[in-house]
Design a protein around this motif. Structure first.
Motif, PDB file in Angstrom:
ATOM      1  N   ASP A 252       0.919   2.335   4.800  1.00 21.97           N
ATOM      2  CA  ASP A 252       2.065   2.553   3.914  1.00 21.97           C
ATOM      3  C   ASP A 252       3.017   1.375   4.071  1.00 21.97           C
ATOM      4  N   GLY A 253       2.915   0.401   3.164  1.00 21.07           N
ATOM      5  CA  GLY A 253       3.760  -0.782   3.254  1.00 21.07           C
ATOM      6  C   GLY A 253       2.996  -2.030   2.868  1.00 21.07           C
ATOM      7  N   GLY A 254       3.541  -3.184   3.221  1.00 20.71           N
ATOM      8  CA  GLY A 254       2.957  -4.461   2.844  1.00 20.71           C
ATOM      9  C   GLY A 254       2.044  -5.022   3.919  1.00 20.71           C
ATOM     10  N   ILE A 255       0.948  -5.654   3.489  1.00 19.91           N
ATOM     11  CA  ILE A 255       0.048  -6.390   4.372  1.00 19.91           C
ATOM     12  C   ILE A 255      -0.201  -7.751   3.738  1.00 19.91           C
TER      13      ILE A 255
ATOM     14  N   LEU B 214       8.078  -0.122  13.690  1.00 15.94           N
ATOM     15  CA  LEU B 214       8.125  -1.366  12.938  1.00 15.94           C
ATOM     16  C   LEU B 214       8.656  -1.193  11.519  1.00 15.94           C
ATOM     17  N   ASP B 215       8.980   0.032  11.138  1.00 11.68           N
ATOM     18  CA  ASP B 215       9.465   0.274   9.774  1.00 11.68           C
ATOM     19  C   ASP B 215      10.967  -0.022   9.694  1.00 11.68           C
ATOM     20  N   ASP B 216      11.311  -1.308   9.867  1.00 10.95           N
ATOM     21  CA  ASP B 216      12.711  -1.734   9.920  1.00 10.95           C
ATOM     22  C   ASP B 216      13.059  -2.714   8.806  1.00 10.95           C
ATOM     23  N   ASP B 217      12.289  -2.662   7.701  1.00 11.43           N
ATOM     24  CA  ASP B 217      12.531  -3.535   6.543  1.00 11.43           C
ATOM     25  C   ASP B 217      12.328  -5.005   6.871  1.00 11.43           C
TER      26      ASP B 217
ATOM     27  N   PHE C  21       0.839  -1.189   0.000  1.00  8.10           N
ATOM     28  CA  PHE C  21       0.000   0.000   0.000  1.00  8.10           C
ATOM     29  C   PHE C  21       0.882   1.249   0.000  1.00  8.10           C
ATOM     30  N   ARG C  22       0.397   2.318  -0.615  1.00  2.70           N
ATOM     31  CA  ARG C  22       1.223   3.523  -0.810  1.00  2.70           C
ATOM     32  C   ARG C  22       0.973   4.614   0.218  1.00  2.70           C
ATOM     33  N   GLY C  23       0.043   4.397   1.153  1.00  2.00           N
ATOM     34  CA  GLY C  23      -0.166   5.366   2.226  1.00  2.00           C
ATOM     35  C   GLY C  23      -1.070   6.521   1.881  1.00  2.00           C
ATOM     36  N   SER C  24      -1.734   6.476   0.705  1.00  2.00           N
ATOM     37  CA  SER C  24      -2.606   7.578   0.319  1.00  2.00           C
ATOM     38  C   SER C  24      -3.686   7.068  -0.632  1.00  2.00           C
ATOM     39  N   GLY C  25      -4.869   6.795  -0.102  1.00  2.00           N
ATOM     40  CA  GLY C  25      -6.001   6.419  -0.934  1.00  2.00           C
ATOM     41  C   GLY C  25      -6.097   4.952  -1.289  1.00  2.00           C
ATOM     42  N   ASP C  26      -5.121   4.130  -0.894  1.00  2.00           N
ATOM     43  CA  ASP C  26      -5.142   2.695  -1.204  1.00  2.00           C
ATOM     44  C   ASP C  26      -5.804   1.911  -0.088  1.00  2.00           C
ATOM     45  N   TYR C  27      -6.710   1.013  -0.438  1.00  2.00           N
ATOM     46  CA  TYR C  27      -7.263   0.089   0.543  1.00  2.00           C
ATOM     47  C   TYR C  27      -8.035  -1.008  -0.174  1.00  2.00           C
ATOM     48  N   VAL C  28      -8.451  -2.010   0.595  1.00  2.00           N
ATOM     49  CA  VAL C  28      -9.283  -3.091   0.076  1.00  2.00           C
ATOM     50  C   VAL C  28     -10.687  -2.883   0.611  1.00  2.00           C
ATOM     51  N   SER C  29     -11.654  -2.819  -0.295  1.00  2.00           N
ATOM     52  CA  SER C  29     -13.033  -2.500   0.049  1.00  2.00           C
ATOM     53  C   SER C  29     -13.901  -3.755   0.044  1.00  2.00           C
ATOM     54  N   PHE C  30     -14.909  -3.773   0.934  1.00  2.00           N
ATOM     55  CA  PHE C  30     -15.857  -4.880   1.017  1.00  2.00           C
ATOM     56  C   PHE C  30     -17.270  -4.317   1.111  1.00  2.00           C
TER      57      PHE C  30
ATOM     58  N   ARG D  73       4.520  -5.110   6.896  1.00  2.00           N
ATOM     59  CA  ARG D  73       5.885  -4.617   6.668  1.00  2.00           C
ATOM     60  C   ARG D  73       5.778  -3.123   6.348  1.00  2.00           C
ATOM     61  N   PRO D  74       5.659  -2.282   7.394  1.00  2.00           N
ATOM     62  CA  PRO D  74       5.437  -0.850   7.169  1.00  2.00           C
ATOM     63  C   PRO D  74       6.657  -0.158   6.563  1.00  2.00           C
TER      64      PRO D  74
END
Length: 288
Positions: A160-163, A105-108, A25-34, A57-58
């Motif tokens: 902002d990061g991986g889920i 948690l943003d430690d790669d 996710f890019r941290g702006s406007g991205d999400y998964v909708s249901f 993985r933020p």
């Protein structure tokens, strides 16, 4: 041969498998909708027990939503798992949050976060990487089964990061259950209380729900899958073997099963892994 091997290690070799789709996710406007009509019957509501799990993985650790639902803005009518400023992790009910303060948690690296509520104790618990880090006994909960999202909370607070490997249960999992299953790809057909299981590695324009509920999500805001080698350390079944992650960046370990004289606990070394990356997928090749 690496420590822990049995038999003739030279007769086998382990190599990294092909890249797999993963959602960053890019941290702006991205999400998964249901759709509310689809999730209303399965999302834990009111004062019901639940467990929420995800690997994250933020890229940044700020006010970033992981998963949540409810009447945003109304106290005790929300259920959410999100990050907070200053290294916080929130098990949120809106205005009545269980908060754990830790280093960012943003430690790669990928981290597993879980939140449970038993509905009767009542006890609310937070786990990080399989370890209980915070708990409390809040008052009654009145969450609404509406506005369910992954990658966003409060209709904003974008991640902002991986889920990956998002799991939703209508039961409060024990600490032992959380830690034992967090690095294993579970079987949705046999897991009692599992009402949502989004592996987040499907490709295409949807996020498939592998649970029996079958509530698929839609990618919103230009969100798309990327083929990536940096994947959460989830063991996958390979024939009669299950291979998972070991301690080193270039190692794997047999989790279950055996192959010839190689038994569970065997550490496999991969000589082809890029330096600094974490190998979590293997294929077992024929003897040389």
């Amino acid at each position: 041969a690496p420590a822990g091997t049995r038999g003739r290690f030279c007769d086998m070799r382990a190599s990294k498998m092909t890249l797999e789709p993963v959602l960053f996710f890019r941290g702006s406007g991205d999400y998964v909708s249901f759709a509310d009509t689809e999730v209303a019957s399965v999302v834990p509501a009111g004062d019901s027990p639940y467990t929420i799990e995800a690997w994250v993985r933020p890229h940044t650790h700020a006010v970033n939503g992981i998963i949540g639902w409810g009447n945003w803005g109304t106290g005790n009518q929300v259920t959410a798992l999100r990050l907070g400023a200053g290294g916080e992790i929130h098990h949120s009910w809106w205005g009545n949050d269980l908060i754990y303060q830790r280093q960012d948690l943003d430690d790669d690296r990928w981290h597993h976060i879980a939140a449970t509520y038993n509905g009767t104790g009542p006890a609310r618990i937070l786990f990080v990487n399989g370890v209980e880090v915070a708990s409390d006994r809040p008052g009654p909960h009145a969450a609404a089964a509406t506005d369910f999202r992954i990658g966003s909370t409060n209709r904003g607070e974008y991640f902002d990061g991986g889920i990956a490997e998002v799991r939703l249960w209508e039961v409060a999992r024990t600490g032992q259950q959380v830690s034992e299953a967090m690095q294993i790809e579970i079987d949705p057909n046999t897991e009692e209380g599992l009402v949502g299981y989004w592996r987040m590695n499907d490709g295409g324009t949807t996020v498939r729900d592998s649970s029996l509920s079958g509530n698929n999500g839609q990618l919103i805001g230009g969100l798309h899958y990327n083929s990536h080698h940096d994947l959460p350390p989830i063991a996958r079944a390979l024939g009669d073997l299950v291979v998972g992650v070991a301690d080193g960046p270039e190692q794997g370990v047999l989790v279950e099963g055996s192959w010839g004289e190689l038994e569970a606990g065997t550490v496999l070394q991969d000589g082809n892994t890029a330096k600094g990356s974490r190998l979590v997928r293997f294929e077992i090749q024929v003897p040389v």
